[in-house]
Each structure stands twice: as C-alpha cells, then as structure tokens.
Design an enzyme around this catalytic site. Structure first.
Site, short mmCIF file in Angstrom:
data_model
loop_
_atom_site.label_atom_id
_atom_site.label_comp_id
_atom_site.label_asym_id
_atom_site.label_seq_id
_atom_site.Cartn_x
_atom_site.Cartn_y
_atom_site.Cartn_z
N TYR A 220 6.17 11.88 13.81
CA TYR A 220 5.03 11.14 13.28
C TYR A 220 3.74 11.91 13.57
O TYR A 220 3.74 13.14 13.54
CB TYR A 220 5.02 9.70 13.81
CG TYR A 220 4.25 8.81 12.86
CD1 TYR A 220 4.70 8.65 11.55
CD2 TYR A 220 3.07 8.20 13.24
CE1 TYR A 220 3.98 7.90 10.64
CE2 TYR A 220 2.35 7.43 12.33
CZ TYR A 220 2.81 7.29 11.04
OH TYR A 220 2.09 6.55 10.14
N ARG B 39 -4.80 6.89 1.23
CA ARG B 39 -5.56 7.19 2.44
C ARG B 39 -4.58 7.54 3.56
O ARG B 39 -4.35 6.78 4.49
CB ARG B 39 -6.40 5.97 2.85
CG ARG B 39 -7.45 6.28 3.91
CD ARG B 39 -7.92 5.02 4.60
NE ARG B 39 -6.84 4.31 5.27
CZ ARG B 39 -6.37 4.62 6.47
NH1 ARG B 39 -6.86 5.66 7.12
NH2 ARG B 39 -5.40 3.91 7.01
N LYS C 16 7.60 6.23 9.65
CA LYS C 16 7.46 4.92 10.28
C LYS C 16 8.82 4.25 10.48
O LYS C 16 9.10 3.65 11.52
CB LYS C 16 6.57 4.02 9.43
CG LYS C 16 5.10 4.35 9.48
CD LYS C 16 4.42 3.72 10.69
CE LYS C 16 2.93 4.00 10.67
NZ LYS C 16 2.20 3.39 11.77
N GLU D 16 1.05 0.43 4.30
CA GLU D 16 0.73 1.61 5.11
C GLU D 16 -0.18 2.56 4.34
O GLU D 16 0.13 2.96 3.21
CB GLU D 16 2.01 2.33 5.50
CG GLU D 16 1.85 3.32 6.62
CD GLU D 16 1.55 2.65 7.96
OE1 GLU D 16 0.79 3.24 8.75
OE2 GLU D 16 2.07 1.55 8.21
N ASP D 17 -1.31 2.89 4.91
CA ASP D 17 -2.22 3.92 4.39
C ASP D 17 -2.69 3.66 2.97
O ASP D 17 -2.77 4.56 2.14
CB ASP D 17 -1.57 5.30 4.50
CG ASP D 17 -1.54 5.78 5.95
OD1 ASP D 17 -2.12 5.11 6.80
OD2 ASP D 17 -0.94 6.84 6.22
N ASP E 198 -0.13 -2.19 9.16
CA ASP E 198 -0.18 -1.51 10.46
C ASP E 198 -1.55 -0.91 10.73
O ASP E 198 -2.00 -0.87 11.87
CB ASP E 198 0.91 -0.43 10.51
CG ASP E 198 1.10 0.11 11.92
OD1 ASP E 198 1.13 -0.71 12.86
OD2 ASP E 198 1.21 1.33 12.09
N ASP E 199 -2.25 -0.46 9.69
CA ASP E 199 -3.58 0.14 9.87
C ASP E 199 -4.59 -0.90 10.34
O ASP E 199 -5.48 -0.59 11.14
CB ASP E 199 -4.06 0.78 8.57
CG ASP E 199 -3.09 1.82 8.05
OD1 ASP E 199 -2.80 2.77 8.79
OD2 ASP E 199 -2.59 1.67 6.92
N ASN F 276 -6.72 10.06 13.66
CA ASN F 276 -5.63 11.02 13.49
C ASN F 276 -5.87 11.87 12.25
O ASN F 276 -6.54 11.42 11.32
CB ASN F 276 -4.29 10.27 13.33
CG ASN F 276 -3.75 9.79 14.65
OD1 ASN F 276 -3.68 10.53 15.60
ND2 ASN F 276 -3.36 8.52 14.70
#
Length: 581
Positions: free
Chosen positions: A129, A182, A200, A272-273, A295-296, A437
């Site tokens: 990851y 993103r 993930k 996610e993202d 999760d973000d 990150n």
C-alpha cells in the site's frame, strides 16, 4: 480432482458468508474430504492461485493429483517457501520491483502471498500500500498483467448487473470502489486507480481476516481529465474527459443498485479516492440505504482520533482542552474535524456545534472564517468561525495558538521550520500529524518535526519514517495509517451482519485502537501500537464495532454471539496450507 470441503453449503463459519473454500477453518491439520465441490488436478491445479501450493505439495499429493513431473522433486514447507521468497524480494533495489513481485505471487499462490504479508507486515505494508501503491497506479498501464478486479465503464451503462455476474464469486462481503479521480495525493489517474481497491482488499484479508474470495475490487471508469493519460497510447482506460452531472450520477446509482440486488443488504461498499464533491455526495446519498463507508473521510478520521485519544497520556490534558488547527479542508480534514467534534461533545455532554468552535481549518485561501462563508463549499461551512481573515498557516498558528496541528492538504513540506518552531513556542509537547501521502507529499518528515521542536514534538504521519536519534535518545514516530482501522472495522460489520454504518461505530473503533497502545509504546513516544500486532488489534476493533452494531440495532446476524471477541478471532482468514486427499 482436488476435493474441497463443502459439507454444509447453507451454513457459515462464525457469521461469515458460506465458506466455499474452507478458508475460515484453514489449518494444515484440516484434511480435505471429497464432497460436492472440486477443482481440476494436475497442470490446472498449479495454475489456480487459490489451491496452488507450489513446492509444498507432499509426495502423496503429487501422486494423487497428477503432479508428478510437473514440479522439481524437492518438497518445501510453507515456512521455507516464505523464507526463500522474502530473501528474493529483499534483493530488489526499487519498491516498485517488490510490488510487482508480490503481485505476481498473489496471482500465482494466494495463500503464500497472504502468509508473507501477515508475517512481515511492517516491512511489506509500505510496498503493498502507501507509498509504493501510488507509483504503481501511476504506471499501472505499463505494469498491467492480468485483471484483479472489475472494470466498469460508461460502456457498461445499463448492463452493470450483468457485469457483476461475470465475477466468478457469488458471496461477496466487501467491495472497494474508486473512480480514480483523486488517487492519494497524486490526482486524477483514471482507470489506473485500480491499484487502490486491490491494495485495500489485500489488507482487508491480511490484516482484518476477511476471506479473499469475499472481496471485490472495482474501478468505475468515467474517463479522465489527465491530459498525459489521454495522450498515452498505452493508457488502459476510456480516452475521454470525465463524465459529470447526471451521466455520472446515473452510472453510480446503477452500480449501487446492482450491488444490492446481486449481493444483498449486508455487502459493505467502501468508497475510495473519489474527488471531494463526489465523495461527500455519495456518502450522504447512500448512507441511509446501503452499508457504505468512505475510508478517506471516515477511516482517516477514526485513525487520527485514535492517535489523539492515545496522545492524551503524553500531553496530560483531555481533548476538550485542546485547540486544533488543520492545513487542508477537504475530505480528510473535514472528516477528521467532525469526528473530533463528535467525540468531544459526547465526552463533555455538549452540543457538537460548541465542540466545533475548538477546531479551525486552513484551506488554499487561508483561515476559514465567517466572512468567507458565502463563497465556501457546503462541507466547509460548519468550520467558519468568527475571526479576522488570516492568509497563511504560520499566521493562523500565531493567531489561533493551537495545541494540535494536522496536515491533510497533500502539500509537501508545508510544515516548515518556522511552523514547527511556532508550534513549539506555544506548547511544551506540540502534537503534530503530517498525514498526506505518499512520502513526497508529507507536510514534514519525522526528523524535521523532532529536530525543529528540539525533540519535544509528539509526531505521527501518513507515510512511514524511520526512528530518529536526537541528543542521545531514539524517537519513534508512528504511522497514522488507515490500515489500523478499516480491516477490523469491516470485519466487525461482517460478523455482526450490520446493514448500516453509524458514526458511533467510528468512535468505538478509535477508542478500541487507542486502547491497544502499551506503556512501552508511550515510552518511545508512540501514539499507535506497532503494526506487528495488527491482527490482534483488528480482532479487538471488530469485536467492539460488532458490539456497537448490536447496541444500535443495526446488526442483522442473530442470535448475538456470546463472546464476540472469540467470534471475531475465529472468523479471521488463515493462509496456512491445507492437505489435499
């Protein structure tokens, strides 16, 4: 034929979905008996990653399953295979080479891949990851070998239910989905964002014990606005500008409806993202009708709150006494801020609106204040407080005098020497969290935080950093990695049969994680436990989240287990090889 135990097709193991492959109860002593489900032997067996054991097939298995001559004569047990592969992986110079080697192993021998990851989690987590997965996504088109998930594009509009049925597994518990707009701090990577759901879900299995066969990575391809990708002849996605508005919403709605129709009420969909505007909208739109988790927004918030709760023992002051300043007012920043406010409001028995007044955010235009309210996006408005405008972070620190500084804007080295020194002049133990990150986007390094604060900072980061020696002491920073939370959180939802995610579950997960930090960890300056005990941590988080689901009345799996921690531990996937009869 290799036979797989399947004596009770309607039952499940400790609340999980049907254990088609015997993964829940997998041990080397668990012999496989011919029943109703089989896979091919011989050459086909060696090409099936779920059953392939490579050189670990015993002499008897080689005779019984037509493997003679297809393997070298030596028999190596799984531990020796692991040792050999780790030696090989450590020879590679670049992280991306290690990433590709692990991907190849996952596609060849699934159980050995997860054994490596579980046994060497602190070494391999940055490879599987962040930060390496970011580079892998950037180069996904050139390193692509075989699909590891479902690609759903605008071409599949009107046929998404049929596309889901193309996936070979029917009993899915967790879906991680992205539209690639993103990716980490790297921006729009389009279809190449698939590396994120794949990574993930590898962690869901390795760290949280959700069976690999119950995990489904999905990329929604609506195009990309990345000109470099659009002009790249090797780009693997749709070569068009991103769809927006109604066309985008209709595709996502069809996907969410098809997921529920095909997999039922209890499947967890983790967003996610996604870009900020879509992330907030999707979470708000589907949180009342589906089991959804971002999760973000929520995972990051829970893991950061855990660090803050844990750090109370080092600062000797409750969270309600702190003043928080964020650099970044996007998904992560506002999500963390809201969960902190909820936690403080519950601790103080106060209105959440009051708790928000202790939390300040800085975005690209400066401090978010009331005079800017008319021009702010909706998700930023709760954080607009009465104060004169301040244009930059350093000015905001001097004006607000925060005790906690949190970076989530993806602006590398934004925590300059002046910023850290300003925080240190205000606080005896400044709490600094550089969450962005990958490593290049981190607001500062551990060495910078400790050196510029003269060793007084309590520091955590989104990317991993080595321990720092300062004036004879070794200071160990910890990674505020979402992998602490989402695998155990997801397992808790699965074992309870939860149908909705409630914010109280996120608070519970944060407290469970904070409770795993030992005195020995605190003595080193750590505010998170070591990743080496992540399976134990995940089991405790899962048990507490499941307990909260039952308390809130959103758990669908009845009766409630008498010992939920034991249930969580016994439900976790084990990668140990099984014997084939």
């Amino acid at each position: 034929m290799v036979s797989v135990t399947n004596s009770d097709m309607q039952s499940s193991v400790n609340g999980g979905v049907v254990d088609v492959y015997g993964e829940d109860s997998a041990t080397i002593e668990h012999n496989i008996t011919p029943w109703s489900l089989s896979v091919s032997s011989g050459y086909s067996l060696l090409r099936d990653p779920r059953y392939n054991k490579g050189l670990a097939f015993t002499e008897k298995e080689r005779d019984t399953h037509y493997l003679r001559g297809l393997l070298p004569p030596v028999v190596l047990d799984q531990n020796l295979q692991e040792k050999r592969l780790m030696n090989n992986i450590r020879q590679y110079q670049f992280p991306l080479q290690k990433y590709m080697a692990l991907t190849e192993l996952q596609e060849r021998n699934e159980r050995l891949f997860y054994k490596l990851l579980i046994d060497n989690v602190e070494e391999l987590l940055p490879i599987v990851y962040t930060p390496t997965v970011g580079e892998a996504c950037q180069k996904y088109g050139s390193i692509f070998r075989r699909p590891q998930g479902l690609f759903i594009s605008l071409k599949e509009k009107g046929k998404i239910l049929d596309v889901l049925k193309n996936w070979p597994e029917r009993n899915i518990q967790v879906i991680v989905v992205t539209d690639g707009e993103r990716i980490l701090g790297l921006g729009d990577l389009g279809c190449q964002g698939m590396g994120i759901p794949v990574g993930k879900l590898a962690l869901y299995s390795a760290l949280g014990g959700v069976r690999p066969s119950a995990c489904l990575p999905v990329t929604i391809d609506v195009g990309t606005n990345n000109e470099k990708l659009l002009n790249d002849e090797l780009y693997i996605g749709l070569k068009q500008k991103r769809a927006t508005g109604q066309e985008y919403s209709e595709l996502l709605h069809e996907f969410m409806s098809a997921v529920k129709q095909n997999y039922g009420e209890n499947v967890l969909v983790q967003f996610e993202d996604f870009a900020n505007h879509n992330a907030f909208e999707l979470l708000a739109k589907y949180s009342d009708t589906h089991l959804v988790f971002n999760d973000d927004i929520q995972g990051t918030a829970s893991v950061v709150l855990a660090g803050l709760v844990s750090a109370q023992k080092l600062t000797n002051s409750p969270l309600a006494d702190h003043t928080f300043l964020f650099l970044g007012a996007g998904e992560a920043g506002t999500g963390i801020a809201e969960l902190i406010a909820l936690y403080i409001s519950k601790q103080m028995n106060a209105l959440v609106e009051e708790s928000r007044k202790r939390i300040w955010l800085v975005d690209s235009k400066g401090l978010i204040v009331n005079s800017r309210k008319d021009s702010l996006q909706e998700f930023k408005k709760p954080w607009a407080h009465e104060h004169e405008p301040v244009k930059d972070l350093l000015g905001a620190i001097k004006a607000i005098k925060p005790t906690v500084l949190i970076g989530s804007a993806g602006i590398g080295r934004a925590f300059t020497k002046e910023v850290i020194e300003a925080m240190s002049s205000i606080n005896e133990r400044p709490l600094i969290m550089a969450l962005s990150n990958p490593t290049t986007q981190s607001e500062c390094t551990a060495e910078e935080a400790y050196t510029w604060s003269k060793g007084r900072a309590i520091f955590a980061s989104g990317s991993p950093f080595d321990p720092v020696e300062y004036e004879g002491s070794v200071l160990v920073s910890t990674q505020a990695n979402n992998a602490y939370i989402f695998p155990g959180f997801g397992l808790g939802l699965v074992i309870s049969g939860a149908v909705r995610v409630h914010y109280d579950m996120l608070l519970t997960a944060a407290e469970a994680l904070a409770g795993q930090v030992s005195k020995e960890n605190y003595d080193k300056g750590m505010i998170y436990p070591p990743f080496s005990s992540i399976r134990k941590i995940s089991a405790h988080i899962a048990a507490d989240v499941a307990t909260k689901a039952y308390e809130l009345g959103v758990a669908g799996r009845l009766p409630r287990p008498k010992d939920i921690l034991k249930c969580a531990e016994s439900s976790m996937y084990s990668p140990t090889y099984r014997l084939y009869r």
